[in-house]
Design a protein around this motif. Structure first.
Motif, PDB file in Angstrom:
ATOM      1  N   VAL A  97       0.881  -1.090  -0.041  1.00  8.43           N
ATOM      2  CA  VAL A  97       0.075   0.008  -0.053  1.00  8.43           C
ATOM      3  C   VAL A  97       0.845   1.266  -0.100  1.00  8.43           C
ATOM      4  CG1 VAL A  97      -1.708   1.266   1.415  1.00  8.43           C
ATOM      5  CG2 VAL A  97      -2.006  -1.214   1.070  1.00  8.43           C
ATOM      6  N   LEU A  98       1.909   1.204   0.943  1.00  7.78           N
ATOM      7  CA  LEU A  98       2.820   2.383   0.887  1.00  7.78           C
ATOM      8  C   LEU A  98       3.629   2.564  -0.520  1.00  7.78           C
ATOM      9  CD1 LEU A  98       4.447   1.813   4.591  1.00  7.78           C
ATOM     10  CD2 LEU A  98       2.867   3.884   3.536  1.00  7.78           C
ATOM     11  N   ALA A  99       3.737   1.570  -1.160  1.00  5.60           N
ATOM     12  CA  ALA A  99       4.368   1.662  -2.384  1.00  5.60           C
ATOM     13  C   ALA A  99       3.654   2.376  -3.445  1.00  5.60           C
ATOM     14  CB  ALA A  99       4.799   0.385  -3.173  1.00  5.60           C
ATOM     15  N   GLY A 100       2.151   2.428  -3.289  1.00  3.66           N
ATOM     16  CA  GLY A 100       1.295   3.109  -3.969  1.00  3.66           C
ATOM     17  C   GLY A 100       1.121   4.498  -3.421  1.00  3.66           C
ATOM     18  N   LYS A 101       1.088   4.492  -2.082  1.00  2.00           N
ATOM     19  CA  LYS A 101       0.808   5.992  -1.647  1.00  2.00           C
ATOM     20  C   LYS A 101       2.092   6.830  -1.490  1.00  2.00           C
ATOM     21  CE  LYS A 101      -0.352   8.923   1.840  1.00  2.00           C
ATOM     22  NZ  LYS A 101       0.556   9.868   2.101  1.00  2.00           N
ATOM     23  N   VAL A 102       3.322   6.124  -0.848  1.00  2.00           N
ATOM     24  CA  VAL A 102       4.553   7.001  -0.584  1.00  2.00           C
ATOM     25  C   VAL A 102       5.268   7.055  -2.101  1.00  2.00           C
ATOM     26  CG1 VAL A 102       6.597   7.161   0.523  1.00  2.00           C
ATOM     27  CG2 VAL A 102       4.590   6.779   1.703  1.00  2.00           C
ATOM     28  N   GLY A 103       5.266   5.925  -2.525  1.00  2.00           N
ATOM     29  CA  GLY A 103       6.109   5.739  -3.755  1.00  2.00           C
ATOM     30  C   GLY A 103       5.587   6.535  -4.963  1.00  2.00           C
ATOM     31  N   SER A 104       4.352   6.676  -5.188  1.00  2.00           N
ATOM     32  CA  SER A 104       4.060   7.399  -6.496  1.00  2.00           C
ATOM     33  C   SER A 104       4.101   9.011  -6.005  1.00  2.00           C
ATOM     34  CB  SER A 104       2.586   7.013  -6.540  1.00  2.00           C
ATOM     35  OG  SER A 104       1.697   7.640  -5.464  1.00  2.00           O
ATOM     36  N   ASN A 105       3.893   9.153  -4.669  1.00  2.00           N
ATOM     37  CA  ASN A 105       4.211  10.737  -4.420  1.00  2.00           C
ATOM     38  C   ASN A 105       5.725  11.055  -4.332  1.00  2.00           C
ATOM     39  OD1 ASN A 105       3.181  13.260  -3.127  1.00  2.00           O
ATOM     40  ND2 ASN A 105       3.590  12.335  -1.015  1.00  2.00           N
ATOM     41  N   ILE A 106       6.445  10.205  -4.030  1.00  2.00           N
ATOM     42  CA  ILE A 106       8.034  10.501  -4.353  1.00  2.00           C
ATOM     43  C   ILE A 106       8.361  10.783  -5.449  1.00  2.00           C
ATOM     44  CG2 ILE A 106      10.537   9.663  -3.958  1.00  2.00           C
ATOM     45  CD1 ILE A 106       9.458   8.336  -1.124  1.00  2.00           C
ATOM     46  N   ALA A 107       8.098   9.862  -6.462  1.00  2.00           N
ATOM     47  CA  ALA A 107       8.361   9.822  -7.850  1.00  2.00           C
ATOM     48  C   ALA A 107       7.847  11.160  -8.573  1.00  2.00           C
ATOM     49  CB  ALA A 107       7.884   8.663  -8.611  1.00  2.00           C
ATOM     50  N   ALA A 108       6.593  11.364  -8.090  1.00  2.00           N
ATOM     51  CA  ALA A 108       5.951  12.901  -8.660  1.00  2.00           C
ATOM     52  C   ALA A 108       6.799  13.893  -8.099  1.00  2.00           C
ATOM     53  CB  ALA A 108       4.428  12.749  -8.271  1.00  2.00           C
ATOM     54  N   GLU A 109       7.001  13.921  -7.031  1.00  2.00           N
ATOM     55  CA  GLU A 109       7.720  15.250  -6.242  1.00  2.00           C
ATOM     56  C   GLU A 109       9.064  15.294  -7.211  1.00  2.00           C
ATOM     57  OE1 GLU A 109       8.098  15.177  -1.928  1.00  2.00           O
ATOM     58  OE2 GLU A 109       9.692  16.099  -2.258  1.00  2.00           O
ATOM     59  N   ILE A 110       9.827  14.365  -6.972  1.00  2.00           N
ATOM     60  CA  ILE A 110      11.232  14.490  -7.875  1.00  2.00           C
ATOM     61  C   ILE A 110      11.139  14.769  -9.143  1.00  2.00           C
ATOM     62  CG2 ILE A 110      13.301  13.270  -8.009  1.00  2.00           C
ATOM     63  CD1 ILE A 110      13.120  12.118  -5.264  1.00  2.00           C
ATOM     64  N   GLY A 111      10.229  13.923  -9.842  1.00  2.00           N
ATOM     65  CA  GLY A 111      10.029  14.076 -11.504  1.00  2.00           C
ATOM     66  C   GLY A 111       9.411  15.497 -11.650  1.00  2.00           C
ATOM     67  N   GLY A 112       8.901  16.075 -10.945  1.00  5.64           N
ATOM     68  CA  GLY A 112       7.997  17.500 -10.888  1.00  5.64           C
ATOM     69  C   GLY A 112       9.241  18.398 -10.734  1.00  5.64           C
ATOM     70  N   MET A 113      10.231  18.267  -9.748  1.00  2.04           N
ATOM     71  CA  MET A 113      11.208  18.866  -9.674  1.00  2.04           C
ATOM     72  C   MET A 113      12.164  19.141 -11.076  1.00  2.04           C
ATOM     73  SD  MET A 113      12.353  18.555  -5.741  1.00  2.04           S
ATOM     74  CE  MET A 113      13.253  19.933  -5.708  1.00  2.04           C
ATOM     75  N   ARG A 114      12.275  17.747 -11.216  1.00  2.00           N
ATOM     76  CA  ARG A 114      13.125  17.575 -12.563  1.00  2.00           C
ATOM     77  C   ARG A 114      12.558  18.475 -13.760  1.00  2.00           C
ATOM     78  NH1 ARG A 114      18.179  16.577 -13.917  1.00  2.00           N
ATOM     79  NH2 ARG A 114      18.270  14.485 -12.506  1.00  2.00           N
ATOM     80  N   GLN A 115      11.317  18.396 -13.927  1.00  2.00           N
ATOM     81  CA  GLN A 115      10.590  18.939 -15.104  1.00  2.00           C
ATOM     82  C   GLN A 115      10.558  20.554 -14.923  1.00  2.00           C
ATOM     83  OE1 GLN A 115       6.885  17.121 -15.505  1.00  2.00           O
ATOM     84  NE2 GLN A 115       7.618  15.646 -16.973  1.00  2.00           N
ATOM     85  N   LYS A 116      10.650  20.945 -13.676  1.00  2.00           N
ATOM     86  CA  LYS A 116      10.374  22.792 -13.499  1.00  2.00           C
ATOM     87  C   LYS A 116      11.927  22.953 -13.329  1.00  2.00           C
ATOM     88  CE  LYS A 116       6.014  22.663 -11.028  1.00  2.00           C
ATOM     89  NZ  LYS A 116       5.597  22.802  -9.839  1.00  2.00           N
ATOM     90  N   GLU A 117      13.119  22.319 -13.583  1.00  2.00           N
ATOM     91  CA  GLU A 117      14.292  22.498 -13.763  1.00  2.00           C
ATOM     92  C   GLU A 117      14.694  22.918 -12.241  1.00  2.00           C
ATOM     93  OE1 GLU A 117      14.109  26.076 -16.454  1.00  2.00           O
ATOM     94  OE2 GLU A 117      15.138  24.765 -17.965  1.00  2.00           O
ATOM     95  N   GLN A 118      14.179  22.480 -11.108  1.00  2.00           N
ATOM     96  CA  GLN A 118      14.546  22.927  -9.787  1.00  2.00           C
ATOM     97  C   GLN A 118      15.792  22.093  -9.699  1.00  2.00           C
ATOM     98  OE1 GLN A 118      10.957  22.038  -7.384  1.00  2.00           O
ATOM     99  NE2 GLN A 118       9.870  23.762  -8.096  1.00  2.00           N
ATOM    100  N   ILE A 119      15.639  20.706  -9.997  1.00  2.00           N
ATOM    101  CA  ILE A 119      17.179  19.933  -9.776  1.00  2.00           C
ATOM    102  C   ILE A 119      18.284  20.468 -10.420  1.00  2.00           C
ATOM    103  CG2 ILE A 119      17.990  17.476 -10.142  1.00  2.00           C
ATOM    104  CD1 ILE A 119      15.350  16.368  -9.819  1.00  2.00           C
ATOM    105  N   ASP A 120      18.035  21.087 -11.797  1.00  2.00           N
ATOM    106  CA  ASP A 120      19.463  21.872 -12.375  1.00  2.00           C
ATOM    107  C   ASP A 120      19.832  22.859 -11.434  1.00  2.00           C
ATOM    108  OD1 ASP A 120      18.940  19.916 -14.521  1.00  2.00           O
ATOM    109  OD2 ASP A 120      18.108  21.343 -15.772  1.00  2.00           O
TER     110      ASP A 120
END
Lengths: 247, 254
Positions: A97-120
């Motif tokens: 269940v946590l893989a669904g809740k926490v995992g998707s949240n983490i992937a979306a958070e970091i992925g969103g940061m990548r797309q918004k150039e925040q990681i750059d």
């Protein structure tokens, strides 16, 4: 860019290796780790509690149904609920269940940061992005998820109690006797080992999928889904492996 | 000063930059201009080290940036400030926290010193008093200015701006351009701006490099733009019939 399995696995290992670098500022890393602990822990309590309650209740009712007409004493209901919860249901179901809740949240958070150039932006500043973004999440997951699993086990046993007692399958005293019977503390150790391993798997895979996302919102959605599916598969494989190794 | 020497960059079989050599001077606003797909963003990412060139070198002063390892690059990166096209502000942090982030991460300043520095930078970009707003609560132009404040908070020697005017109205664009120019002159830093905004070229182009299909097509400054007979430059700067008529009038008069 399509990568084969070995390339993906190599890149995953490199990300994990990069994570182990001295922090630029310990206080900032500590703050981020506590923030992640709060998000993963407090943020998941209600869903984990709800699921654990019903898992305990269903296990108790199902087992009570199996016992009907047999010579097995009814206090075994408590014993079975306890052991099945501790050994398998609390760590595995909770982490799926946590893989669904926490995992998707983490992937979306970091992925969103990548797309918004925040990681750059962080990299240009000179921040080790793998260490700052991935490290605290994995550490927080490995610390907090075992506590969530322990809480889930407790709630599951309480759920079993309420379901079995209120349905008249077992008396309160018998259920509690079952909970205390044949107790092996080693099973608790197994549960915690599983929780730590599963916590590592679900957070690290989610971080990896989010960190290397490229493209737009469709790719971000795909990465998030892949993180959940891959984490679930790896948790089940790890569950089997731990069962082989520790029993 | 930053120098790029014979920079080439390929993605698979697609060569995006085809041997670009250019110099970017201290105390000047250096512009990388060109049409979409000319290779400006790739060039900028190569200059700041977000990408590695397939061939060629990038020099920061006397240091070959491309030959440095990760830890050595880190030291130079703390002298770099960058304004991103989409601002890259952290949504969950306030304006003050966004600007303070590099100070929190890399300095041992006291809380008071950090706050003073943040307030100075916000004042510099005319955003004083907006400390506790979130990026989502302010306009695009204000977000750009927060991005600039964050980029200059560590007093960088090099400032990179990727499309600083994208998504802004002409008036706000000019304000942002002027701000970048003032900061460049006041702090005597090397500023490189990646833009396709004609107003920027004519207002702040101290040193302009035109990229076309991955090649360097023209180098000059804003006062040389009008007289240049480089067709690629003229097609880019005076793209509309109206601007072409204006240029003809200017040339006829002079």
């Amino acid at each position: 860019m399509k990568l084969n399995f070995l390339e993906e696995f190599g890149r995953y290992l490199i990300l994990l290796k990069t994570m182990f670098a001295p922090p630029e500022n310990f206080t900032m890393y500590r703050k981020e780790t506590f923030r992640q602990m709060h998000d993963i822990g407090v943020g998941s309590l209600s869903i984990i509690g709800l699921i654990a309650f019903f898992i305990g209740a269903v296990t108790a009712v199902q087992f009570a149904y199996q016992l009907e007409g047999s010579f097995i004493p009814s206090y075994y209901i408590g014993y079975i609920v306890r052991d099945s919860t501790i050994i398998e249901l609390a760590p595995t179901i909770s982490c799926l269940v946590l893989a669904g809740k926490v995992g998707s949240n983490i992937a979306a958070e970091i992925g969103g940061m990548r797309q918004k150039e925040q990681i750059d932006a962080l990299e240009i500043m000179g921040v080790n992005t793998a260490a700052y973004l991935v490290g605290p999440k994995i550490f927080a997951g490995c610390v907090v998820i075992p506590f969530l699993v322990i809480i889930a086990a407790g709630i599951s046993m309480a759920g079993g109690y309420l379901a079995a007692v209120s349905s008249g399958f077992v008396t309160p005293n018998d259920y509690l006797l079952g909970l205390r019977s044949f107790f092996e503390s080693y099973y608790v150790f197994m549960m915690i080992v599983k929780a730590i391993v599963f916590g590592f798997i679900l957070t690290s895979i989610a971080c990896y999928k989010g960190f290397y996302v490229s493209g737009g919102s469709i790719e971000l959605g795909k990465a998030s889904t892949q993180a959940v599916v891959l984490s679930n598969i790896m948790i089940l494989i790890a569950d089997y492996t731990i069962a082989l190794l520790l029993t | 000063m930053i120098r790029a020497i014979d920079i080439r960059k390929s993605f698979g079989s697609n060569e995006v930059l085809k041997g670009i050599s250019a110099e970017f001077y201290q105390g000047k606003t250096n512009l990388l201009i060109g049409r979409s797909g000319a290779g400006k963003t790739v060039m900028l990412k190569l200059l700041v080290g977000l990408m590695k060139p397939t061939e060629g070198t990038v020099w920061y002063g006397d240091t070959d940036f491309t030959a440095l390892n990760k830890h050595q690059k880190k030291a130079i990166r703390q002298d770099i400030g960058m304004l991103f096209q989409g601002n890259a502000l952290f949504d969950s942090l306030t304006v003050e926290e966004n600007v303070r982030f590099p100070l929190d991460m890399f300095t041992k300043m006291t809380k008071k010193e950090k706050l003073d520095r943040v307030n100075f930078c916000l004042d510099r970009v005319t955003l004083a008093g907006n400390n506790h707003k979130y990026p989502g609560e302010i306009s695009g132009g204000m977000q750009k200015r927060v991005g600039i404040a964050r980029a200059i908070v560590l007093e960088p020697k090099y400032l990179f701006c990727d499309e600083p005017n994208s998504g802004l109205d002409p008036k706000t664009s000019i304000v942002i351009d002027e701000l970048i120019r003032e900061i460049t002159i006041d702090n005597n830093i090397t500023t490189i701006i990646n833009t396709h905004d004609m107003n920027s070229v004519m207002e702040i182009g101290d040193n302009i490099a035109l990229l076309h299909l991955g090649e360097l097509a023209w180098v000059g400054n804003k006062s040389e733009v009008m007289e240049s007979d480089n067709q690629l430059l003229q097609d880019f700067i005076f793209a509309s019939p109206f601007l072409q008529r204006l240029r003809r009038q200017f040339v006829d008069k002079s």
